[in-house]
Write an enzyme that holds these catalytic residues in place. Structure first.
Site, PDB file in Angstrom:
ATOM      1  N   ASP A  16       0.894  -1.150   0.076  1.00  0.00           N
ATOM      2  CA  ASP A  16      -0.036   0.018   0.003  1.00  0.00           C
ATOM      3  C   ASP A  16       0.994   1.288  -0.002  1.00  0.00           C
ATOM      4  O   ASP A  16       1.572   1.304   1.015  1.00  0.00           O
ATOM      5  CB  ASP A  16      -0.729  -0.006   1.390  1.00  0.00           C
ATOM      6  CG  ASP A  16      -1.764   1.233   1.421  1.00  0.00           C
ATOM      7  OD1 ASP A  16      -1.650   2.062   0.492  1.00  0.00           O
ATOM      8  OD2 ASP A  16      -2.634   1.175   2.166  1.00  0.00           O
ATOM      9  N   ILE A  17       1.027   2.120  -0.993  1.00  0.00           N
ATOM     10  CA  ILE A  17       1.621   2.983  -1.151  1.00  0.00           C
ATOM     11  C   ILE A  17       1.622   4.254  -0.064  1.00  0.00           C
ATOM     12  O   ILE A  17       2.465   5.127   0.352  1.00  0.00           O
ATOM     13  CB  ILE A  17       1.448   3.953  -2.530  1.00  0.00           C
ATOM     14  CG1 ILE A  17       2.513   4.566  -2.899  1.00  0.00           C
ATOM     15  CG2 ILE A  17       0.135   4.808  -2.542  1.00  0.00           C
ATOM     16  CD1 ILE A  17       2.620   5.256  -4.393  1.00  0.00           C
ATOM     17  N   ASN A  30      -7.873  11.801 -11.238  1.00  0.00           N
ATOM     18  CA  ASN A  30      -8.589  11.978 -12.415  1.00  0.00           C
ATOM     19  C   ASN A  30      -8.614  13.270 -12.741  1.00  0.00           C
ATOM     20  O   ASN A  30      -8.010  14.187 -12.102  1.00  0.00           O
ATOM     21  CB  ASN A  30     -10.088  11.312 -12.436  1.00  0.00           C
ATOM     22  CG  ASN A  30     -10.908  11.889 -11.287  1.00  0.00           C
ATOM     23  OD1 ASN A  30     -10.976  13.014 -11.104  1.00  0.00           O
ATOM     24  ND2 ASN A  30     -11.257  11.209 -10.325  1.00  0.00           N
ATOM     25  N   VAL A  39      -6.279   3.795  -6.049  1.00  0.00           N
ATOM     26  CA  VAL A  39      -5.115   4.157  -5.088  1.00  0.00           C
ATOM     27  C   VAL A  39      -5.393   5.748  -4.816  1.00  0.00           C
ATOM     28  O   VAL A  39      -5.159   6.148  -3.688  1.00  0.00           O
ATOM     29  CB  VAL A  39      -3.941   4.337  -5.891  1.00  0.00           C
ATOM     30  CG1 VAL A  39      -3.626   5.207  -7.333  1.00  0.00           C
ATOM     31  CG2 VAL A  39      -2.702   4.580  -5.070  1.00  0.00           C
ATOM     32  N   ASP A  40      -6.352   6.346  -5.563  1.00  0.00           N
ATOM     33  CA  ASP A  40      -6.853   7.612  -5.446  1.00  0.00           C
ATOM     34  C   ASP A  40      -7.618   7.737  -4.191  1.00  0.00           C
ATOM     35  O   ASP A  40      -7.295   8.711  -3.338  1.00  0.00           O
ATOM     36  CB  ASP A  40      -7.643   7.990  -6.801  1.00  0.00           C
ATOM     37  CG  ASP A  40      -7.902   9.639  -6.577  1.00  0.00           C
ATOM     38  OD1 ASP A  40      -7.147  10.421  -5.970  1.00  0.00           O
ATOM     39  OD2 ASP A  40      -8.763  10.181  -7.700  1.00  0.00           O
ATOM     40  N   SER A 127      -2.693   4.189 -14.219  1.00  0.00           N
ATOM     41  CA  SER A 127      -3.623   3.672 -15.291  1.00  0.00           C
ATOM     42  C   SER A 127      -3.877   2.134 -15.538  1.00  0.00           C
ATOM     43  O   SER A 127      -4.718   1.731 -16.292  1.00  0.00           O
ATOM     44  CB  SER A 127      -3.302   4.260 -16.864  1.00  0.00           C
ATOM     45  OG  SER A 127      -3.344   5.503 -16.920  1.00  0.00           O
ATOM     46  N   THR A 128      -3.365   1.305 -14.610  1.00  0.00           N
ATOM     47  CA  THR A 128      -3.598  -0.005 -14.907  1.00  0.00           C
ATOM     48  C   THR A 128      -4.718  -0.770 -14.120  1.00  0.00           C
ATOM     49  O   THR A 128      -4.794  -1.998 -14.073  1.00  0.00           O
ATOM     50  CB  THR A 128      -2.191  -0.864 -14.638  1.00  0.00           C
ATOM     51  OG1 THR A 128      -1.822  -0.433 -13.226  1.00  0.00           O
ATOM     52  CG2 THR A 128      -0.999  -0.354 -15.566  1.00  0.00           C
ATOM     53  N   GLY A 129      -5.518   0.039 -13.330  1.00  0.00           N
ATOM     54  CA  GLY A 129      -6.525  -0.325 -12.584  1.00  0.00           C
ATOM     55  C   GLY A 129      -7.759   0.043 -13.295  1.00  0.00           C
ATOM     56  O   GLY A 129      -8.145  -0.609 -14.370  1.00  0.00           O
TER      57      GLY A 129
HETATM   58  N1  AR6 Z   1      -1.367   1.175  -3.037  1.00  0.00           N
HETATM   59  C1  AR6 Z   1      -0.565   1.056  -4.373  1.00  0.00           C
HETATM   60  N2  AR6 Z   1      -1.253   0.831  -5.523  1.00  0.00           N
HETATM   61  C2  AR6 Z   1      -2.423   0.627  -5.626  1.00  0.00           C
HETATM   62  C3  AR6 Z   1      -3.376   1.002  -4.301  1.00  0.00           C
HETATM   63  C4  AR6 Z   1      -2.454   1.348  -3.148  1.00  0.00           C
HETATM   64  N3  AR6 Z   1      -3.166   1.415  -2.005  1.00  0.00           N
HETATM   65  N4  AR6 Z   1      -4.514   0.876  -4.693  1.00  0.00           N
HETATM   66  C5  AR6 Z   1      -4.584   0.472  -5.971  1.00  0.00           C
HETATM   67  N5  AR6 Z   1      -3.454   0.281  -6.445  1.00  0.00           N
HETATM   68  P1  AR6 Z   1      -6.137   2.506  -9.860  1.00  0.00           P
HETATM   69  P2  AR6 Z   1      -6.042   4.031 -12.549  1.00  0.00           P
HETATM   70  C6  AR6 Z   1      -3.072   0.091  -7.619  1.00  0.00           C
HETATM   71  O1  AR6 Z   1      -7.501   1.882 -10.312  1.00  0.00           O
HETATM   72  O2  AR6 Z   1      -6.012   2.960 -13.571  1.00  0.00           O
HETATM   73  C7  AR6 Z   1      -9.697   6.371  -9.572  1.00  0.00           C
HETATM   74  O3  AR6 Z   1     -11.096   6.277  -9.507  1.00  0.00           O
HETATM   75  C8  AR6 Z   1      -3.794  -0.809  -8.685  1.00  0.00           C
HETATM   76  O4  AR6 Z   1      -3.644  -2.021  -8.421  1.00  0.00           O
HETATM   77  O5  AR6 Z   1      -5.965   3.375  -8.877  1.00  0.00           O
HETATM   78  O6  AR6 Z   1      -5.062   5.241 -13.027  1.00  0.00           O
HETATM   79  C9  AR6 Z   1      -9.176   7.645 -10.124  1.00  0.00           C
HETATM   80  O7  AR6 Z   1      -9.961   8.882  -9.657  1.00  0.00           O
HETATM   81  C10 AR6 Z   1      -3.271  -0.290 -10.114  1.00  0.00           C
HETATM   82  O8  AR6 Z   1      -2.223  -1.388 -10.334  1.00  0.00           O
HETATM   83  O9  AR6 Z   1      -5.948   4.133 -11.101  1.00  0.00           O
HETATM   84  C11 AR6 Z   1      -9.489   7.682 -11.693  1.00  0.00           C
HETATM   85  O10 AR6 Z   1     -10.773   8.063 -11.928  1.00  0.00           O
HETATM   86  C12 AR6 Z   1      -2.750   1.068  -9.838  1.00  0.00           C
HETATM   87  O11 AR6 Z   1      -2.696   1.197  -8.635  1.00  0.00           O
HETATM   88  C13 AR6 Z   1      -9.200   6.281 -11.952  1.00  0.00           C
HETATM   89  O12 AR6 Z   1      -9.379   5.500 -10.705  1.00  0.00           O
HETATM   90  C14 AR6 Z   1      -3.500   2.128 -10.647  1.00  0.00           C
HETATM   91  O13 AR6 Z   1      -5.224   1.644 -10.268  1.00  0.00           O
HETATM   92  C15 AR6 Z   1      -7.635   6.143 -12.367  1.00  0.00           C
HETATM   93  O14 AR6 Z   1      -7.366   4.774 -12.688  1.00  0.00           O
END
Ligand code: AR6
Length: 181
Positions: A16-17, A30, A39-40, A127-129
């Site tokens: 967890d970052i 976003n 992560v946001d 972007s990978t989530g």
């Molecule tokens: N620590 C580290 N990495 C994480 C954590 C954490 N606590 N939680 C998730 N990840 P994403 P996106 C990873 O979906 O694809 C939001 O709603 C996750 O497994 O967080 O850029 C924003 O507001 C993945 O590998 O971000 C935007 O609307 C990575 O973080 C949208 O999601 C990114 O996943 C952005 O989507």
């Protein structure tokens, strides 16, 4: 796993970052900067309302954050001093300049970090989530852009931590990093 590129230590971490003890952490935000899931959501929850207050100020000044750009806020209640919010592209089969946009995220993030005297920074896999960028491609871009930045600038960032939330992504980063060492 860790390697040196020039004078900068590159570390891979799974977890967890929001818990890391670094100068700055990066958020996959976003364009509205008003928070979200992934992560946001975790960063806003752990950092508290000071982060949202800074985001609102930025929104009032410049209307949010465009895809590929980066902005800075406090780290609030977290151990980090600052959060760098960048907005990755939504994956659309690669037909919408996603690669260039993702490269810009890493470039602009590091440039902003440098400008703010950041010495250590943790970066998630942008972007990978929720935005569904293929993890293999995204990890290659992340490592490539960061290496280029280190080699082409006299950076004072001495530690860059790539944070994978899940094991699959961690293994992808590990294999890619082995490939560039
Ligand atoms: N620590 C580290 N990495 C994480 C954590 C954490 N606590 N939680 C998730 N990840 P994403 P996106 C990873 O979906 O694809 C939001 O709603 C996750 O497994 O967080 O850029 C924003 O507001 C993945 O590998 O971000 C935007 O609307 C990575 O973080 C949208 O999601 C990114 O996943 C952005 O989507």
């Amino acid at each position: 796993m860790e390697v040196m590129i020039d004078k900068t230590l590159i570390q891979l971490v799974q977890g967890d970052i929001t818990k890391l003890e670094v100068d700055a952490i990066v958020n996959a935000a976003n364009t509205s900067l008003m928070g979200g899931g992934g992560v946001d959501g975790a960063i806003h929850k752990a950092g508290g309302k000071a982060i949202l207050e800074d985001c609102i100020k930025i929104r009032n000044q410049r209307g949010g954050c465009a895809v590929g750009e980066a902005v800075i806020t406090t780290g609030g209640n977290m151990k980090c001093r600052i959060v760098i919010h960048t907005v990755g592209p939504v994956w659309n089969s690669g037909a919408n300049n996603e690669e260039e946009k993702l490269r810009n995220c890493y470039k602009n993030t590091l440039t902003l970090a440098e400008y703010n005297q950041v010495t250590s920074v943790a970066i998630p896999s942008i972007s990978t989530g929720i935005y569904k960028y293929p993890k293999e491609l995204a990890a290659g871009i992340a490592l490539n852009e960061i290496s280029k930045y280190i080699v082409n600038t006299s950076t004072r960032i001495n530690k860059i931590v790539f944070v994978s939330f899940d094991e699959v992504n961690y293994e992808i980063y590990k294999n890619k990093l082995k490939g560039i060492c």
